[in-house]
Design a protein around this motif. Structure first.
Motif, PDB file in Angstrom:
ATOM      1  N   VAL A 191     -27.799  23.110 -40.992  1.00 28.26           N
ATOM      2  CA  VAL A 191     -28.780  22.788 -42.032  1.00 28.26           C
ATOM      3  C   VAL A 191     -30.125  22.441 -41.419  1.00 28.26           C
ATOM      4  CG1 VAL A 191     -27.000  22.048 -43.650  1.00 28.26           C
ATOM      5  CG2 VAL A 191     -28.018  20.368 -42.124  1.00 28.26           C
ATOM      6  N   GLY A 192     -30.119  21.859 -40.214  1.00 35.23           N
ATOM      7  CA  GLY A 192     -31.381  21.570 -39.550  1.00 35.23           C
ATOM      8  C   GLY A 192     -32.147  22.835 -39.190  1.00 35.23           C
ATOM      9  N   ILE A 193     -31.441  23.821 -38.679  1.00 34.92           N
ATOM     10  CA  ILE A 193     -32.084  25.090 -38.325  1.00 34.92           C
ATOM     11  C   ILE A 193     -32.624  25.792 -39.561  1.00 34.92           C
ATOM     12  CG2 ILE A 193     -31.684  27.368 -37.330  1.00 34.92           C
ATOM     13  CD1 ILE A 193     -29.544  26.024 -35.553  1.00 34.92           C
ATOM     14  N   LEU A 194     -31.808  25.847 -40.607  1.00 35.65           N
ATOM     15  CA  LEU A 194     -32.244  26.495 -41.840  1.00 35.65           C
ATOM     16  C   LEU A 194     -33.443  25.779 -42.450  1.00 35.65           C
ATOM     17  CD1 LEU A 194     -28.791  27.286 -43.506  1.00 35.65           C
ATOM     18  CD2 LEU A 194     -30.305  28.867 -42.298  1.00 35.65           C
ATOM     19  N   ALA A 195     -33.453  24.447 -42.384  1.00 35.54           N
ATOM     20  CA  ALA A 195     -34.565  23.687 -42.939  1.00 35.54           C
ATOM     21  C   ALA A 195     -35.843  23.937 -42.150  1.00 35.54           C
ATOM     22  CB  ALA A 195     -34.233  22.194 -42.940  1.00 35.54           C
ATOM     23  N   PHE A 196     -35.747  23.985 -40.827  1.00 35.43           N
ATOM     24  CA  PHE A 196     -36.944  24.197 -40.012  1.00 35.43           C
ATOM     25  C   PHE A 196     -37.528  25.591 -40.229  1.00 35.43           C
ATOM     26  CE2 PHE A 196     -39.188  25.400 -36.141  1.00 35.43           C
ATOM     27  CZ  PHE A 196     -40.031  24.316 -35.961  1.00 35.43           C
ATOM     28  N   ILE A 197     -36.666  26.598 -40.249  1.00 32.44           N
ATOM     29  CA  ILE A 197     -37.146  27.966 -40.456  1.00 32.44           C
ATOM     30  C   ILE A 197     -37.747  28.125 -41.847  1.00 32.44           C
ATOM     31  CG2 ILE A 197     -36.434  30.384 -40.624  1.00 32.44           C
ATOM     32  CD1 ILE A 197     -34.405  29.830 -38.443  1.00 32.44           C
ATOM     33  N   GLY A 198     -37.109  27.539 -42.862  1.00 35.59           N
ATOM     34  CA  GLY A 198     -37.659  27.608 -44.205  1.00 35.59           C
ATOM     35  C   GLY A 198     -39.003  26.928 -44.311  1.00 35.59           C
ATOM     36  N   SER A 199     -39.170  25.797 -43.632  1.00 37.85           N
ATOM     37  CA  SER A 199     -40.448  25.102 -43.638  1.00 37.85           C
ATOM     38  C   SER A 199     -41.516  25.902 -42.899  1.00 37.85           C
ATOM     39  CB  SER A 199     -40.287  23.717 -42.993  1.00 37.85           C
ATOM     40  OG  SER A 199     -41.545  23.095 -42.822  1.00 37.85           O
TER      41      SER A 199
ATOM     42  N   PRO B 198     -42.436  32.379 -33.146  1.00 39.35           N
ATOM     43  CA  PRO B 198     -41.658  31.138 -32.931  1.00 39.35           C
ATOM     44  C   PRO B 198     -40.435  31.024 -33.813  1.00 39.35           C
ATOM     45  CG  PRO B 198     -44.004  30.661 -32.962  1.00 39.35           C
ATOM     46  CD  PRO B 198     -43.869  32.099 -33.355  1.00 39.35           C
ATOM     47  N   ALA B 199     -40.562  31.377 -35.092  1.00 38.56           N
ATOM     48  CA  ALA B 199     -39.405  31.305 -35.992  1.00 38.56           C
ATOM     49  C   ALA B 199     -38.347  32.322 -35.596  1.00 38.56           C
ATOM     50  CB  ALA B 199     -39.853  31.537 -37.438  1.00 38.56           C
ATOM     51  N   LEU B 200     -38.777  33.525 -35.194  1.00 43.14           N
ATOM     52  CA  LEU B 200     -37.812  34.543 -34.777  1.00 43.14           C
ATOM     53  C   LEU B 200     -37.064  34.125 -33.516  1.00 43.14           C
ATOM     54  CD1 LEU B 200     -39.869  37.826 -35.376  1.00 43.14           C
ATOM     55  CD2 LEU B 200     -37.930  36.997 -36.709  1.00 43.14           C
ATOM     56  N   ILE B 201     -37.780  33.574 -32.556  1.00 38.93           N
ATOM     57  CA  ILE B 201     -37.143  33.128 -31.315  1.00 38.93           C
ATOM     58  C   ILE B 201     -36.192  31.968 -31.597  1.00 38.93           C
ATOM     59  CG2 ILE B 201     -37.578  32.080 -29.063  1.00 38.93           C
ATOM     60  CD1 ILE B 201     -40.221  33.624 -28.993  1.00 38.93           C
ATOM     61  N   PHE B 202     -36.642  31.036 -32.413  1.00 38.19           N
ATOM     62  CA  PHE B 202     -35.821  29.881 -32.773  1.00 38.19           C
ATOM     63  C   PHE B 202     -34.538  30.320 -33.456  1.00 38.19           C
ATOM     64  CE2 PHE B 202     -34.731  26.178 -35.394  1.00 38.19           C
ATOM     65  CZ  PHE B 202     -34.790  25.174 -34.448  1.00 38.19           C
ATOM     66  N   PHE B 203     -34.660  31.257 -34.382  1.00 41.02           N
ATOM     67  CA  PHE B 203     -33.480  31.745 -35.097  1.00 41.02           C
ATOM     68  C   PHE B 203     -32.556  32.520 -34.166  1.00 41.02           C
ATOM     69  CE2 PHE B 203     -31.157  34.796 -37.689  1.00 41.02           C
ATOM     70  CZ  PHE B 203     -30.671  33.986 -38.702  1.00 41.02           C
ATOM     71  N   SER B 204     -33.114  33.310 -33.248  1.00 36.23           N
ATOM     72  CA  SER B 204     -32.288  34.088 -32.328  1.00 36.23           C
ATOM     73  C   SER B 204     -31.483  33.187 -31.395  1.00 36.23           C
ATOM     74  CB  SER B 204     -33.166  35.040 -31.514  1.00 36.23           C
ATOM     75  OG  SER B 204     -33.869  35.927 -32.358  1.00 36.23           O
ATOM     76  N   ILE B 205     -32.092  32.087 -30.962  1.00 37.83           N
ATOM     77  CA  ILE B 205     -31.412  31.190 -30.030  1.00 37.83           C
ATOM     78  C   ILE B 205     -30.228  30.489 -30.708  1.00 37.83           C
ATOM     79  CG2 ILE B 205     -31.678  29.072 -28.680  1.00 37.83           C
ATOM     80  CD1 ILE B 205     -34.543  29.937 -28.094  1.00 37.83           C
ATOM     81  N   PHE B 206     -30.434  30.060 -31.958  1.00 38.45           N
ATOM     82  CA  PHE B 206     -29.418  29.266 -32.646  1.00 38.45           C
ATOM     83  C   PHE B 206     -28.639  30.072 -33.675  1.00 38.45           C
ATOM     84  CE2 PHE B 206     -32.632  26.179 -31.290  1.00 38.45           C
ATOM     85  CZ  PHE B 206     -31.837  25.284 -30.605  1.00 38.45           C
ATOM     86  N   GLU B 207     -28.646  31.395 -33.559  1.00 39.76           N
ATOM     87  CA  GLU B 207     -27.968  32.238 -34.542  1.00 39.76           C
ATOM     88  C   GLU B 207     -26.469  31.946 -34.593  1.00 39.76           C
ATOM     89  OE1 GLU B 207     -27.118  36.987 -35.396  1.00 39.76           O
ATOM     90  OE2 GLU B 207     -28.238  36.343 -33.629  1.00 39.76           O
ATOM     91  N   LYS B 208     -25.839  31.799 -33.418  1.00 38.36           N
ATOM     92  CA  LYS B 208     -24.397  31.556 -33.393  1.00 38.36           C
ATOM     93  C   LYS B 208     -24.040  30.211 -34.009  1.00 38.36           C
ATOM     94  CE  LYS B 208     -23.352  34.457 -29.375  1.00 38.36           C
ATOM     95  NZ  LYS B 208     -22.785  34.501 -28.008  1.00 38.36           N
ATOM     96  N   ARG B 209     -24.907  29.219 -33.829  1.00 40.69           N
ATOM     97  CA  ARG B 209     -24.647  27.917 -34.427  1.00 40.69           C
ATOM     98  C   ARG B 209     -24.724  27.974 -35.942  1.00 40.69           C
ATOM     99  NH1 ARG B 209     -24.371  23.336 -31.491  1.00 40.69           N
ATOM    100  NH2 ARG B 209     -24.759  23.478 -29.259  1.00 40.69           N
TER     101      ARG B 209
END
Length: 300
Positions: free
Chosen positions: A223-231, A278-289
């Motif tokens: 939920v933290g990752i989804l919240a950050f990317i959405g923001s 930045p959002a793409l890199i962030f999402f790619s790193i934590f995709e498995k989580r």
């Protein structure tokens, strides 16, 4: 020796190819699916990646290259577009605003969502089902629908042209998704663990901080990752709330930059790619989580 006894012996010995035993076949890797399935998958991947690659590569070109050969690779490669943006104080100011809004919104969504989810998952009280249904209904109520009354509320609070005028509504609209994901995690924690913690003298708050948070960490990270990317990608709310360019986030910065340099397509593409990377890199790193957290929520 009978077939049943032989199978039992092979099973005890760990032999995968026991007579009549199918487990050896199950241990083998699955065969590749039909080529049509992979063709469709690659087609969808290409449709998703092609626009991103075009924007990134377009920033390394000149306007004349884009006009004469829109689909060609940069020749020669022009790095000055990216260098000019990376040396701009405007870009880094908007980048800092996006980071502040993203981090504060994420912390607020995770902390408040975790507390609400803990109560809904572990306690019985009146209107518990109605409260959970209210959060579930929030998933069907996008921010765009409420943007006008939301602006009036923000204006009455005196938060127009303030980063907190963006942060507070993002926290409110991010809670439904957070609660829906975290409640199954917290509900799946065995009651025996809570009873054992109570016997050891742990209070409810102690059980929450010492046991609940570590056990629900995959869902919290999700939920933290989804919240950050959405923001980070939010555009409509900052468009209504923020007026001065000093408070712009990157999505608004892209729009303002496009209006200012409307004739310089290559520079606009460079700014756009730097804003979304930045959002793409962030999402790619934590995709498995993210996938693991959502899988755990479904199992719970």
């Amino acid at each position: 020796m009978s077939a049943t006894t032989a199978n039992a012996w092979f099973a005890a010995a760990g032999e995968p190819n026991a007579p009549g035993d199918r487990r050896g076949n199950r241990d083998k890797p699955d065969k590749w699916g039909s080529p049509f399935t992979y063709f469709v998958a690659l087609l969808f991947v290409a449709v998703c990646i092609a626009p991103v690659l075009y924007i990134v590569l377009g920033g390394f070109r000149t306007n004349s290259q884009i006009t004469t050969s829109p689909a060609a690779l940069p020749h020669p490669w022009v790095v000055s577009n990216y260098i000019n943006i990376l040396t701009s104080t405007t870009f880094w100011g908007e980048f800092a605003n996006s980071v502040i809004v993203g981090l504060v919104s994420t912390v607020g969504i995770v902390v408040l969502g975790l507390m609400v989810s803990f109560v809904l998952a572990r306690y019985d009280f009146k209107l518990k089902g109605a409260m959970y249904s209210l959060f579930a209904a929030g998933l069907m109520f996008p921010m765009v629908i409420a943007i006008t009354p939301l602006y009036i509320v923000i204006k009455d609070l005196g938060l127009v042209d303030s980063l907190f005028g963006v942060i507070i509504p993002q926290i409110a609209f991010g809670l439904p998704t957070t609660v829906i994901i975290l409640v199954p995690f917290l509900r799946a924690i065995p009651m025996e663990i809570e009873e054992a913690a109570a016997i050891d003298g742990a209070s409810r708050l102690g059980f929450f901080f010492r046991m609940v948070i570590p056990l629900s960490l995959p869902g919290v990270v999700t939920v933290g990752i989804l919240a950050f990317i959405g923001s980070w990608n939010n555009y409509v709310l900052p468009l209504y709330i923020l007026n001065s360019q000093a408070n712009f986030t990157l999505p608004l910065g892209v729009q303002a930059f496009s209006s200012q340099y409307s004739a310089d397509t290559a520079k606009i593409l460079a700014f756009t790619s730097l804003a979304m990377l930045p959002a793409l890199i962030f999402f790619s790193i934590f995709e498995k989580r993210i996938v693991g957290g959502l899988t755990g929520a479904v199992k719970g």
